[in-house]
Design a protein around this motif. Structure first.
Motif: not given
Length: 174
Positions: A18, A51-53, A89-91, A119, A121-122, A155
Motif C-alpha cells: 500500500k 482508502g483504509y480504515a 480497506e473500507w468495504t 464509497y 475502499g481501496g 478516494w
C-alpha cells in the motif's frame, strides 16, 4: 494513546504494498491545508493511507518500521478479536441523504427523488447503485455523479440520485 493494560504506545500496521505502490497514495503528512498539522489531527507527523480504515491512519507518528511481518503492538494484534481478518480497506458503503427521515409523502405524489452517496475502499470507486422501496422485490438503478478520479485512486464519495415511482394506490404518510 497507551494501552491501559500493557502501557504500550499505540502501534498500527499498513501493508508495504500500500505504501510503496504508485497508486497507493500513502504519505506522511506534516501539514494540513497549508499550515502545520494540528495536535488533534496528529501533529507532528501522521500516516495517511487513503482508502483504509481510519485506525490505520496513525496519528502522532514517532517512527516507521519496515518489516516483512505484521505489527506486534497490542493495539494492532488485539483489534477485531475473533475476526477472520483485520480491517484494512473500507468495504462498499452507501447512504441515503434525501429524503430525510420523517418526510411526509403526499397521497397524490407520483414520484419522489432519492439521493445519497456511496464509497468503496481501496480507491476502486463505485460502478453502480440500485435502490429498492419494496424490500428488494424490485430495484431502480441510480444515476451516478462520478468523481473525476482514475481507477484505484478514487478516494472520494460518489454521489447518486434516483427518481422513484410510487405505487398508484399508495396511502401517503411517512
Amino acid at each position: 494513546d497507551k494501552d491501559p493494560i500493557s502501557d504500550e504506545c499505540y502501534g498500527g500496521c499498513v501493508p508495504f504494498e500500500k505504501c510503496w505502490s504508485s497508486v497507493g497514495d500513502a504519505l506522511v503528512a506534516y501539514e494540513m491545508n497549508g499550515a502545520p498539522m494540528p495536535r488533534d489531527h496528529g501533529a507532528h507527523l501522521r500516516l495517511i493511507a487513503p482508502g483504509y480504515a481510519g485506525v490505520r491512519n496513525t496519528k502522532w507518528l514517532k517512527k516507521l518500521v519496515v518489516s516483512p511481518d505484521d505489527g506486534t503492538s497490542t493495539w494492532y494484534t488485539s483489534d477485531m478479536k475473533g475476526a477472520k481478518q483485520r480491517i484494512m480497506e473500507w468495504t462498499v458503503n452507501s447512504y441515503i441523504t434525501e429524503p430525510l427521515p420523517g418526510r411526509v409523502v403526499i397521497a397524490d405524489e407520483e414520484c419522489i427523488d432519492v439521493s445519497g452517496y456511496a464509497y468503496a475502499g481501496g480507491g476502486r470507486g463505485i460502478a453502480r447503485v440500485d435502490v429498492s422501496v419494496d424490500n428488494g422485490k424490485t430495484w431502480i438503478r441510480a444515476q451516478l455523479k462520478r468523481p473525476d478520479q482514475p481507477l484505484y485512486r478514487t478516494w472520494s464519495w460518489t454521489h447518486w440520485t434516483a427518481e422513484i415511482e410510487l405505487p398508484e394506490q399508495h396511502p401517503g404518510g411517512e
